[in-house]
Design a protein around this motif. Structure first.
Motif, PDB file in Angstrom:
ATOM      1  N   SER A  43      -1.081   2.170  13.332  1.00 35.94           N
ATOM      2  CA  SER A  43       0.233   2.204  12.681  1.00 35.94           C
ATOM      3  C   SER A  43       0.138   2.218  11.154  1.00 35.94           C
ATOM      4  O   SER A  43       1.128   2.492  10.476  1.00 35.94           O
ATOM      5  CB  SER A  43       1.068   1.000  13.123  1.00 35.94           C
ATOM      6  N   LYS A  44      -1.029   1.934  10.609  1.00 30.50           N
ATOM      7  CA  LYS A  44      -1.189   1.862   9.154  1.00 30.50           C
ATOM      8  C   LYS A  44      -2.040   3.000   8.589  1.00 30.50           C
ATOM      9  O   LYS A  44      -2.241   3.093   7.389  1.00 30.50           O
ATOM     10  CB  LYS A  44      -1.859   0.535   8.766  1.00 30.50           C
ATOM     11  N   ARG A  45      -2.553   3.868   9.439  1.00 32.82           N
ATOM     12  CA  ARG A  45      -3.501   4.889   8.985  1.00 32.82           C
ATOM     13  C   ARG A  45      -2.893   5.893   8.016  1.00 32.82           C
ATOM     14  O   ARG A  45      -3.519   6.258   7.030  1.00 32.82           O
ATOM     15  CB  ARG A  45      -4.125   5.615  10.174  1.00 32.82           C
ATOM     16  N   SER A  46      -1.696   6.357   8.284  1.00 27.41           N
ATOM     17  CA  SER A  46      -1.083   7.337   7.384  1.00 27.41           C
ATOM     18  C   SER A  46      -0.936   6.761   5.982  1.00 27.41           C
ATOM     19  O   SER A  46      -1.278   7.418   4.986  1.00 27.41           O
ATOM     20  CB  SER A  46       0.280   7.788   7.908  1.00 27.41           C
ATOM     21  N   SER A  47      -0.440   5.541   5.880  1.00 27.63           N
ATOM     22  CA  SER A  47      -0.288   4.894   4.574  1.00 27.63           C
ATOM     23  C   SER A  47      -1.645   4.681   3.921  1.00 27.63           C
ATOM     24  O   SER A  47      -1.801   4.885   2.709  1.00 27.63           O
ATOM     25  CB  SER A  47       0.413   3.543   4.723  1.00 27.63           C
ATOM     26  N   PHE A  48      -2.630   4.282   4.712  1.00 32.08           N
ATOM     27  CA  PHE A  48      -3.975   4.059   4.190  1.00 32.08           C
ATOM     28  C   PHE A  48      -4.558   5.345   3.613  1.00 32.08           C
ATOM     29  O   PHE A  48      -5.078   5.362   2.497  1.00 32.08           O
ATOM     30  CB  PHE A  48      -4.875   3.514   5.300  1.00 32.08           C
TER      31      PHE A  48
ATOM     32  N   MET B  31       0.819  -1.190   0.000  1.00 25.87           N
ATOM     33  CA  MET B  31       0.000   0.000   0.000  1.00 25.87           C
ATOM     34  C   MET B  31       0.860   1.249   0.000  1.00 25.87           C
ATOM     35  O   MET B  31       0.357   2.350  -0.028  1.00 25.87           O
ATOM     36  CB  MET B  31      -0.929  -0.038   1.213  1.00 25.87           C
ATOM     37  N   ILE B  32       2.160   1.128   0.000  1.00 29.39           N
ATOM     38  CA  ILE B  32       3.045   2.283   0.008  1.00 29.39           C
ATOM     39  C   ILE B  32       2.960   2.981  -1.341  1.00 29.39           C
ATOM     40  O   ILE B  32       3.130   2.366  -2.380  1.00 29.39           O
ATOM     41  CB  ILE B  32       4.502   1.869   0.308  1.00 29.39           C
ATOM     42  N   VAL B  33       2.693   4.274  -1.325  1.00 27.77           N
ATOM     43  CA  VAL B  33       2.542   5.033  -2.556  1.00 27.77           C
ATOM     44  C   VAL B  33       3.903   5.403  -3.117  1.00 27.77           C
ATOM     45  O   VAL B  33       4.218   5.116  -4.246  1.00 27.77           O
ATOM     46  CB  VAL B  33       1.668   6.290  -2.331  1.00 27.77           C
ATOM     47  N   ASN B  34       4.732   6.066  -2.326  1.00 25.97           N
ATOM     48  CA  ASN B  34       6.060   6.445  -2.784  1.00 25.97           C
ATOM     49  C   ASN B  34       6.957   6.577  -1.560  1.00 25.97           C
ATOM     50  O   ASN B  34       6.937   7.586  -0.875  1.00 25.97           O
ATOM     51  CB  ASN B  34       6.011   7.750  -3.578  1.00 25.97           C
ATOM     52  N   ALA B  35       7.747   5.545  -1.309  1.00 22.76           N
ATOM     53  CA  ALA B  35       8.569   5.512  -0.108  1.00 22.76           C
ATOM     54  C   ALA B  35       9.814   6.385  -0.216  1.00 22.76           C
ATOM     55  O   ALA B  35      10.490   6.598   0.780  1.00 22.76           O
ATOM     56  CB  ALA B  35       8.977   4.073   0.193  1.00 22.76           C
TER      57      ALA B  35
ATOM     58  N   SER C   6     -16.930  13.047  11.659  1.00 23.60           N
ATOM     59  CA  SER C   6     -16.658  12.191  12.819  1.00 23.60           C
ATOM     60  C   SER C   6     -17.033  10.736  12.546  1.00 23.60           C
ATOM     61  O   SER C   6     -16.350   9.813  13.018  1.00 23.60           O
ATOM     62  CB  SER C   6     -17.392  12.705  14.052  1.00 23.60           C
ATOM     63  N   THR C   7     -18.073  10.504  11.762  1.00 21.02           N
ATOM     64  CA  THR C   7     -18.459   9.132  11.437  1.00 21.02           C
ATOM     65  C   THR C   7     -17.391   8.459  10.589  1.00 21.02           C
ATOM     66  O   THR C   7     -17.048   7.292  10.807  1.00 21.02           O
ATOM     67  CB  THR C   7     -19.808   9.130  10.670  1.00 21.02           C
ATOM     68  N   VAL C   8     -16.841   9.192   9.641  1.00 22.68           N
ATOM     69  CA  VAL C   8     -15.774   8.654   8.795  1.00 22.68           C
ATOM     70  C   VAL C   8     -14.551   8.360   9.652  1.00 22.68           C
ATOM     71  O   VAL C   8     -13.905   7.311   9.503  1.00 22.68           O
ATOM     72  CB  VAL C   8     -15.428   9.634   7.650  1.00 22.68           C
ATOM     73  N   LYS C   9     -14.224   9.254  10.571  1.00 19.38           N
ATOM     74  CA  LYS C   9     -13.060   9.055  11.472  1.00 19.38           C
ATOM     75  C   LYS C   9     -13.236   7.798  12.315  1.00 19.38           C
ATOM     76  O   LYS C   9     -12.297   7.004  12.462  1.00 19.38           O
ATOM     77  CB  LYS C   9     -12.895  10.295  12.354  1.00 19.38           C
ATOM     78  N   LYS C  10     -14.434   7.598  12.849  1.00 18.20           N
ATOM     79  CA  LYS C  10     -14.685   6.403  13.668  1.00 18.20           C
ATOM     80  C   LYS C  10     -14.546   5.138  12.835  1.00 18.20           C
ATOM     81  O   LYS C  10     -13.981   4.150  13.297  1.00 18.20           O
ATOM     82  CB  LYS C  10     -16.075   6.485  14.300  1.00 18.20           C
ATOM     83  N   ARG C  11     -15.057   5.181  11.608  1.00 21.98           N
ATOM     84  CA  ARG C  11     -14.926   4.013  10.733  1.00 21.98           C
ATOM     85  C   ARG C  11     -13.468   3.737  10.408  1.00 21.98           C
ATOM     86  O   ARG C  11     -13.029   2.584  10.386  1.00 21.98           O
ATOM     87  CB  ARG C  11     -15.723   4.238   9.451  1.00 21.98           C
ATOM     88  N   LEU C  12     -12.703   4.789  10.151  1.00 17.68           N
ATOM     89  CA  LEU C  12     -11.276   4.642   9.880  1.00 17.68           C
ATOM     90  C   LEU C  12     -10.570   4.025  11.082  1.00 17.68           C
ATOM     91  O   LEU C  12      -9.772   3.092  10.938  1.00 17.68           O
ATOM     92  CB  LEU C  12     -10.658   6.003   9.536  1.00 17.68           C
ATOM     93  N   ASP C  13     -10.871   4.533  12.272  1.00 15.78           N
ATOM     94  CA  ASP C  13     -10.246   4.018  13.492  1.00 15.78           C
ATOM     95  C   ASP C  13     -10.557   2.533  13.701  1.00 15.78           C
ATOM     96  O   ASP C  13      -9.689   1.772  14.143  1.00 15.78           O
ATOM     97  CB  ASP C  13     -10.713   4.823  14.709  1.00 15.78           C
ATOM     98  N   ARG C  14     -11.779   2.128  13.380  1.00 16.23           N
ATOM     99  CA  ARG C  14     -12.157   0.713  13.557  1.00 16.23           C
ATOM    100  C   ARG C  14     -11.549  -0.175  12.475  1.00 16.23           C
ATOM    101  O   ARG C  14     -11.175  -1.307  12.747  1.00 16.23           O
ATOM    102  CB  ARG C  14     -13.687   0.559  13.519  1.00 16.23           C
ATOM    103  N   ALA C  15     -11.437   0.338  11.272  1.00 10.96           N
ATOM    104  CA  ALA C  15     -11.036  -0.495  10.137  1.00 10.96           C
ATOM    105  C   ALA C  15      -9.534  -0.608   9.937  1.00 10.96           C
ATOM    106  O   ALA C  15      -9.055  -1.627   9.429  1.00 10.96           O
ATOM    107  CB  ALA C  15     -11.671   0.046   8.857  1.00 10.96           C
ATOM    108  N   VAL C  16      -8.791   0.430  10.327  1.00  8.12           N
ATOM    109  CA  VAL C  16      -7.356   0.466  10.018  1.00  8.12           C
ATOM    110  C   VAL C  16      -6.564   0.635  11.310  1.00  8.12           C
ATOM    111  O   VAL C  16      -6.810   1.570  12.074  1.00  8.12           O
ATOM    112  CB  VAL C  16      -7.042   1.634   9.047  1.00  8.12           C
TER     113      VAL C  16
END
Length: 92
Positions: free
Chosen positions: A31-36, A1-5, A18-28
């Motif tokens: 340690s992987k959120r920035s890359s996601f 998932m690395i775009v350009n290392a 806030s709903t999108v943030k909560k979904r992101l927190d649950r799904a990813v």
């Protein structure tokens, strides 16, 4: 998932629902959120670029051809080449 290392990373601050943030927190995992997010933004930007390019292509006004078309030109070239070959065979 690395775009350009190879490029340095920069911190970005933006707000999301806030709903999108909560979904992101649950799904990813944390340690992987920035890359996601980087990957998601990169994909969205590419899609936006494709849509823009397609819109530009669709907005392009075709110009009527001047002179003979491609098929007519190819036919003419073939006839001329055939005549050249026939002439060279006669000269042998």
């Amino acid at each position: 998932m690395i775009v350009n290392a190879t490029n340095p990373k920069e911190r970005a601050t933006f707000s999301i629902d806030s709903t999108v943030k909560k979904r992101l927190d649950r799904a990813v995992p944390k340690s992987k959120r920035s890359s996601f997010v980087e990957y998601a933004i990169e994909r969205a930007l590419r899609e936006a670029e494709k849509r823009k390019a397609l819109a530009q292509i669709r907005a392009f006004k075709p110009y009527p051809p001047k002179g003979p078309g491609v098929v007519d030109t190819l036919d003419q070239v073939r006839v001329q080449r055939g005549e050249q070959l026939a002439a060279s065979d006669r000269n042998k």
